[in-house]
Design an enzyme around this catalytic site. Structure first.
Site, PDB file in Angstrom:
ATOM      1  N   GLY A 198      -4.791  48.993  18.177  1.00 48.06           N
ATOM      2  CA  GLY A 198      -4.009  47.857  17.709  1.00 48.06           C
ATOM      3  C   GLY A 198      -3.509  47.096  18.922  1.00 48.06           C
ATOM      4  O   GLY A 198      -3.975  46.018  19.251  1.00 48.06           O
ATOM      5  N   CYS A 228      24.291  38.042  17.326  1.00 48.90           N
ATOM      6  CA  CYS A 228      25.631  38.605  17.464  1.00 48.90           C
ATOM      7  C   CYS A 228      25.551  40.132  17.528  1.00 48.90           C
ATOM      8  O   CYS A 228      25.951  40.840  16.612  1.00 48.90           O
ATOM      9  CB  CYS A 228      26.506  38.150  16.293  1.00 48.90           C
ATOM     10  SG  CYS A 228      28.246  38.570  16.503  1.00 48.90           S
ATOM     11  N   GLU A 229      24.969  40.640  18.605  1.00 47.50           N
ATOM     12  CA  GLU A 229      24.846  42.070  18.906  1.00 47.50           C
ATOM     13  C   GLU A 229      24.856  42.231  20.421  1.00 47.50           C
ATOM     14  O   GLU A 229      24.133  41.516  21.134  1.00 47.50           O
ATOM     15  CB  GLU A 229      23.529  42.646  18.365  1.00 47.50           C
ATOM     16  CG  GLU A 229      23.379  42.649  16.864  1.00 47.50           C
ATOM     17  CD  GLU A 229      24.094  43.813  16.203  1.00 47.50           C
ATOM     18  OE1 GLU A 229      24.590  44.700  16.924  1.00 47.50           O
ATOM     19  OE2 GLU A 229      24.157  43.824  14.947  1.00 47.50           O
ATOM     20  N   TYR A 247      12.994  49.929  21.851  1.00 51.08           N
ATOM     21  CA  TYR A 247      12.345  50.959  22.669  1.00 51.08           C
ATOM     22  C   TYR A 247      12.814  50.958  24.125  1.00 51.08           C
ATOM     23  O   TYR A 247      12.379  51.798  24.908  1.00 51.08           O
ATOM     24  CB  TYR A 247      10.830  50.748  22.714  1.00 51.08           C
ATOM     25  CG  TYR A 247      10.106  50.833  21.405  1.00 51.08           C
ATOM     26  CD1 TYR A 247      10.313  51.877  20.520  1.00 51.08           C
ATOM     27  CD2 TYR A 247       9.160  49.870  21.066  1.00 51.08           C
ATOM     28  CE1 TYR A 247       9.615  51.958  19.333  1.00 51.08           C
ATOM     29  CE2 TYR A 247       8.451  49.940  19.874  1.00 51.08           C
ATOM     30  CZ  TYR A 247       8.687  50.994  19.009  1.00 51.08           C
ATOM     31  OH  TYR A 247       7.988  51.059  17.841  1.00 51.08           O
ATOM     32  N   ARG A 264      11.112  44.828  20.656  1.00 58.04           N
ATOM     33  CA  ARG A 264      10.711  45.990  21.457  1.00 58.04           C
ATOM     34  C   ARG A 264      11.676  46.330  22.604  1.00 58.04           C
ATOM     35  O   ARG A 264      11.967  47.508  22.832  1.00 58.04           O
ATOM     36  CB  ARG A 264       9.293  45.810  21.998  1.00 58.04           C
ATOM     37  CG  ARG A 264       8.229  45.767  20.901  1.00 58.04           C
ATOM     38  CD  ARG A 264       6.820  45.722  21.473  1.00 58.04           C
ATOM     39  NE  ARG A 264       6.414  47.047  21.963  1.00 58.04           N
ATOM     40  CZ  ARG A 264       6.364  47.370  23.236  1.00 58.04           C
ATOM     41  NH1 ARG A 264       6.695  46.498  24.178  1.00 58.04           N
ATOM     42  NH2 ARG A 264       5.985  48.579  23.602  1.00 58.04           N
TER      43      ARG A 264
END
Length: 405
Positions: free
Chosen positions: A263, A330-331, A304, A300
């Site tokens: 993939g 907002c993080e 990760y 990602r």
């Protein structure tokens, strides 16, 4: 490869944030894999969960790829864009009975990776053909979230449960036409993939698997994300695997097909996410470059802690500075890169987040009610909009419409 000038030209027409894919590179990657997997009966099944855009699926279909599907949605979309049912393998991960019935009605072969699912399938569809996914008991992958083998993995039936598998298949008249294994994603060394290959081949024999037609060794071919990284030695892996499989077939007494399910390898390097710098902020310890995108559009790095190379398309010559490239969500963890050295970034500059072709748009969402970007494909010099991006107003209208009862 699409050059800087072309990226800037496309961004002027379609705006940012924007996904751009290099279709010629996708074709080149497919050709490279096909060339190096030299066993005569090799088939490549594209793991469409990496990027399911219909235009990319059609491109790979034209190149001769089959489809590795992991959900009923994958199956239905693959059929819709023209893949024949015989060229789709459905890996059934904890499916409901309703999902089982839906996929079976389409005539697609099931790849089953648990004793419970195998028994359920046998009860519902006795005398069917199946593929069995075994756990290769090899732990490999670029991070813990993409390791799919070993004793802690949720994937695959353990090799020592082979007798139970054979009992269930005999009870319900199931024919095992394929055996599957998948070690993990982004495996850096060919030797780790070879371990999985050998572990599966070592326990197969014609007495237990008389109807076997193929062995599927999954995917996991590494692509380089950092400048110093190298991709797996495909030539070496292809030769070793092909020789090993040929010898196995002689011992088995039957010439089988060999499957692989890439993939990321096929589409990752083709992708670019272009974003615009909207502010520069200096904290007591950091220099932050804020952009008009966020982790729902490319998750990602946050998910990760994955590395994506980033280029400043607007300024390539100045002295480099260290930046955190932060998003508009907002993080606190909404960040594309940490302490990244780049030519001076100014408000309005365009940044190119590279290797954005696999598991980026496909894992996206509308968190904080920000719509996903449009997607563009560049193929043989032609630029084509292959997915329209919704405006904020259109997204809200769609949400309201879908919520009506």
């Amino acid at each position: 490869m699409i050059n800087k000038e072309k990226l800037l030209e496309i961004s002027k027409k379609y705006g940012t944030p924007l996904y751009i894919y290099d279709g010629d590179l996708i074709k080149e990657q497919y050709s490279k894999l096909k060339k190096n997997l030299i066993y005569s009966k090799t088939k490549i099944f594209y793991a469409m969960k990496a990027n399911y855009n219909p235009s990319i699926l059609k491109l790979l279909k034209e190149e001769g790829a089959s489809i590795d599907a992991v959900s009923p949605g994958d199956v239905l979309l693959a059929l819709e864009v023209g893949f024949e049912k015989e060229n789709i393998l459905f890996t059934a991960n904890r499916i409901t009975e309703e999902e089982m019935h839906l996929v079976k009605s389409k005539g697609v072969l099931f790849n089953i990776g648990s004793i419970y699912d195998l028994e359920s399938f046998g009860k519902n569809y006795p005398n069917s053909e199946v593929c069995i996914r075994f756990n290769p008991m090899v732990v490999a992958g670029e991070n813990d979230q993409v390791i799919t083998g070993g004793e802690n993995s949720k994937f695959g039936i353990f090799i020592d449960e082979k007798e139970k598998v054979l009992e269930i298949c005999e009870e319900y008249g199931l024919k095992i036409v394929g055996v599957h294994e998948h070690t993990g994603s982004g495996i850096p060394e060919a030797v780790q993939m070879m371990e999985g290959v050998k572990n599966i081949l070592d326990f197969l024999n014609k007495e237990d698997f008389p109807d076997l037609r193929f062995v599927d060794f999954g995917g996991g071919f590494k692509v380089p994300y950092k400048p110093e990284e190298k991709e797996m030695d495909l030539e070496k892996f292809g030769k070793e695997t092909s020789h090993l499989f040929e010898e196995f077939c002689k011992k088995f007494g039957k010439e089988l097909e060999m499957y692989f399910e890439p993939g990321k390898f096929l589409v990752s390097e083709s992708g670019h996410l272009l974003v615009k710098v909207v502010d520069i902020k200096r904290t007591p310890k950091k220099l932050l470059a804020g952009v008009n995108s966020g982790f729902p559009q490319l998750i990602r790095p946050m998910f990760y802690r994955a590395y994506h190379e980033i280029d400043n398309l607007s300024n390539t010559n100045n002295e480099k500075k260290k930046y955190d490239i932060v998003g508009n969500i907002c993080e606190s963890g909404d960040c594309f890169a940490w302490d990244r050295e780049l030519p001076e970034i100014r408000e309005g500059d365009l940044l190119d987040i590279r290797n954005a072709g696999a598991y980026c748009y496909a894992m996206g969402g509308q968190y904080n009610l920000r719509p996903m970007p449009p997607e563009v494909l560049v193929l043989e010099g032609k630029v084509e909009l292959i997915r329209k991006g919704l405006t904020t107003e259109e997204m809200i209208e769609k949400i309201i419409e879908e919520s009506k009862t």
